[in-house]
Write a protein that holds these residues in place. Sequence first.
Motif, PDB file in Angstrom:
ATOM      1  N   LEU A   1     -15.752  12.306  -7.382  1.00 29.90           N
ATOM      2  CA  LEU A   1     -15.196  12.424  -6.032  1.00 29.90           C
ATOM      3  C   LEU A   1     -16.134  13.214  -5.125  1.00 29.90           C
ATOM      4  N   ARG A   2     -16.730  14.283  -5.642  1.00 34.46           N
ATOM      5  CA  ARG A   2     -17.714  15.066  -4.860  1.00 34.46           C
ATOM      6  C   ARG A   2     -18.901  14.194  -4.480  1.00 34.46           C
ATOM      7  N   GLU A   3     -19.393  13.420  -5.432  1.00 35.59           N
ATOM      8  CA  GLU A   3     -20.544  12.562  -5.165  1.00 35.59           C
ATOM      9  C   GLU A   3     -20.207  11.488  -4.135  1.00 35.59           C
ATOM     10  N   ALA A   4     -19.052  10.869  -4.236  1.00 35.64           N
ATOM     11  CA  ALA A   4     -18.649   9.852  -3.262  1.00 35.64           C
ATOM     12  C   ALA A   4     -18.521  10.479  -1.873  1.00 35.64           C
ATOM     13  N   HIS A   5     -17.985  11.671  -1.799  1.00 36.20           N
ATOM     14  CA  HIS A   5     -17.864  12.393  -0.530  1.00 36.20           C
ATOM     15  C   HIS A   5     -19.257  12.693   0.024  1.00 36.20           C
TER      16      HIS A   5
ATOM     17  N   VAL B   1      -7.509   6.306 -10.089  1.00 40.68           N
ATOM     18  CA  VAL B   1      -8.412   6.865  -9.091  1.00 40.68           C
ATOM     19  C   VAL B   1      -9.618   5.941  -9.033  1.00 40.68           C
ATOM     20  N   ASN B   2      -9.965   5.502  -7.827  1.00 41.47           N
ATOM     21  CA  ASN B   2     -11.100   4.607  -7.610  1.00 41.47           C
ATOM     22  C   ASN B   2     -12.115   5.348  -6.746  1.00 41.47           C
ATOM     23  N   VAL B   3     -13.379   5.312  -7.142  1.00 43.34           N
ATOM     24  CA  VAL B   3     -14.383   6.130  -6.466  1.00 43.34           C
ATOM     25  C   VAL B   3     -15.638   5.306  -6.184  1.00 43.34           C
ATOM     26  N   ALA B   4     -16.081   5.333  -4.922  1.00 40.46           N
ATOM     27  CA  ALA B   4     -17.349   4.705  -4.540  1.00 40.46           C
ATOM     28  C   ALA B   4     -18.462   5.648  -4.974  1.00 40.46           C
ATOM     29  N   ALA B   5     -18.759   5.611  -6.257  1.00 42.27           N
ATOM     30  CA  ALA B   5     -19.641   6.594  -6.880  1.00 42.27           C
ATOM     31  C   ALA B   5     -21.110   6.384  -6.556  1.00 42.27           C
ATOM     32  N   GLY B   6     -21.488   5.201  -6.165  1.00 41.04           N
ATOM     33  CA  GLY B   6     -22.880   4.923  -5.876  1.00 41.04           C
ATOM     34  C   GLY B   6     -23.622   4.421  -7.102  1.00 41.04           C
ATOM     35  N   ARG B   7     -24.776   3.882  -6.845  1.00 44.08           N
ATOM     36  CA  ARG B   7     -25.575   3.220  -7.878  1.00 44.08           C
ATOM     37  C   ARG B   7     -25.952   4.145  -9.025  1.00 44.08           C
TER      38      ARG B   7
ATOM     39  N   THR C   1      -9.975   6.090  -3.495  1.00 47.34           N
ATOM     40  CA  THR C   1      -8.561   5.749  -3.323  1.00 47.34           C
ATOM     41  C   THR C   1      -7.797   6.155  -4.581  1.00 47.34           C
ATOM     42  N   ILE C   2      -6.491   6.241  -4.418  1.00 43.63           N
ATOM     43  CA  ILE C   2      -5.587   6.342  -5.561  1.00 43.63           C
ATOM     44  C   ILE C   2      -4.583   5.206  -5.388  1.00 43.63           C
ATOM     45  N   VAL C   3      -4.477   4.360  -6.402  1.00 42.51           N
ATOM     46  CA  VAL C   3      -3.510   3.269  -6.338  1.00 42.51           C
ATOM     47  C   VAL C   3      -2.469   3.456  -7.427  1.00 42.51           C
ATOM     48  N   THR C   4      -1.249   3.107  -7.085  1.00 44.73           N
ATOM     49  CA  THR C   4      -0.109   3.374  -7.963  1.00 44.73           C
ATOM     50  C   THR C   4       0.541   2.106  -8.506  1.00 44.73           C
ATOM     51  N   LYS C   5      -0.058   0.983  -8.176  1.00 47.14           N
ATOM     52  CA  LYS C   5       0.527  -0.295  -8.603  1.00 47.14           C
ATOM     53  C   LYS C   5      -0.567  -1.349  -8.660  1.00 47.14           C
ATOM     54  N   ASP C   6      -0.282  -2.456  -9.325  1.00 50.11           N
ATOM     55  CA  ASP C   6      -1.208  -3.572  -9.362  1.00 50.11           C
ATOM     56  C   ASP C   6      -1.244  -4.252  -7.998  1.00 50.11           C
ATOM     57  N   TYR C   7      -2.433  -4.697  -7.618  1.00 50.43           N
ATOM     58  CA  TYR C   7      -2.611  -5.501  -6.413  1.00 50.43           C
ATOM     59  C   TYR C   7      -2.942  -6.921  -6.866  1.00 50.43           C
ATOM     60  N   PRO C   8      -2.665  -7.932  -6.040  1.00 56.51           N
ATOM     61  CA  PRO C   8      -3.016  -9.298  -6.426  1.00 56.51           C
ATOM     62  C   PRO C   8      -4.511  -9.403  -6.748  1.00 56.51           C
TER      63      PRO C   8
ATOM     64  N   SER D   1       0.804  -1.225   0.000  1.00 57.77           N
ATOM     65  CA  SER D   1       0.000   0.000   0.000  1.00 57.77           C
ATOM     66  C   SER D   1       0.838   1.278   0.000  1.00 57.77           C
ATOM     67  N   TRP D   2       2.139   1.167   0.179  1.00 55.83           N
ATOM     68  CA  TRP D   2       2.990   2.351   0.223  1.00 55.83           C
ATOM     69  C   TRP D   2       2.874   3.137  -1.079  1.00 55.83           C
ATOM     70  N   GLY D   3       2.687   4.420  -0.968  1.00 57.60           N
ATOM     71  CA  GLY D   3       2.581   5.284  -2.134  1.00 57.60           C
ATOM     72  C   GLY D   3       1.158   5.517  -2.605  1.00 57.60           C
ATOM     73  N   ASP D   4       0.210   4.754  -2.075  1.00 58.69           N
ATOM     74  CA  ASP D   4      -1.189   4.914  -2.444  1.00 58.69           C
ATOM     75  C   ASP D   4      -1.858   5.909  -1.492  1.00 58.69           C
ATOM     76  N   ALA D   5      -3.102   6.264  -1.759  1.00 58.60           N
ATOM     77  CA  ALA D   5      -3.845   7.185  -0.906  1.00 58.60           C
ATOM     78  C   ALA D   5      -5.263   6.668  -0.721  1.00 58.60           C
ATOM     79  N   PHE D   6      -5.766   6.799   0.510  1.00 58.32           N
ATOM     80  CA  PHE D   6      -7.097   6.330   0.874  1.00 58.32           C
ATOM     81  C   PHE D   6      -7.838   7.493   1.529  1.00 58.32           C
ATOM     82  N   PHE D   7      -9.035   7.814   1.022  1.00 58.25           N
ATOM     83  CA  PHE D   7      -9.794   8.968   1.496  1.00 58.25           C
ATOM     84  C   PHE D   7     -11.006   8.510   2.309  1.00 58.25           C
ATOM     85  N   TYR D   8     -11.076   9.006   3.550  1.00 60.17           N
ATOM     86  CA  TYR D   8     -12.172   8.682   4.456  1.00 60.17           C
ATOM     87  C   TYR D   8     -12.881   9.965   4.883  1.00 60.17           C
ATOM     88  N   LEU D   9     -14.181   9.880   5.136  1.00 58.79           N
ATOM     89  CA  LEU D   9     -14.868  10.971   5.791  1.00 58.79           C
ATOM     90  C   LEU D   9     -14.529  10.864   7.270  1.00 58.79           C
TER      91      LEU D   9
END
Length: 161
Positions: free
Chosen positions: A143-147, A76-82, A54-61, A31-39
């Motif tokens: 990102l605004r909508e996920a927030h 950039v990964n976003v929990a955008a909603g339905r 989140t922002i991920v900078t590498k492949d994960y398994p 996870s080093w180098g990535d970013a995770f956004f929480y309320l």
Amino acid sequence: MTMEEILSYVDGLGDVLTVRPAPGDGSPEISWGDAFFYLAPDGVNPTEPQPFATIVTKDYPGDESSRLDRPDTFRVNVAAGRDAFARWTGHEPREAGAPGRPTDAVAADAEDTVFAHPVYGALGWLAVVNPGPPTDGATRELLREAHRLARARYERRAETG
């Protein structure tokens, strides 16, 4: 958009705790180098166990289809909603990756394009690899909508809690 521009934008949404794992902080090395956004209205404790983006900078398994091993590539990964998910993909999240469902028209390694997250699409997550001018506005909107959705969940819990 650069990663730093995204970090600054999300921070400006308010009540955001950005976690950036790094060597020596006890986080897993992957996870080093990535970013995770929480309320986090208190600035310290996230209100949910999962980030809203989140922002991920590498492949994960199990999540290699965006080919983030390429130089200067991030997603950039976003929990955008339905609703946002259906607007962008033309189908409900539950249909993402369903057996017999045609593959989404957008490849998971396409740059500067909004697409269903290759692993969490069924949960309403969208993604953008290397957002640029064509997706700058869309990325900010998502990102605004996920927030907003994270804040709405927090407020509902506070009312019933």
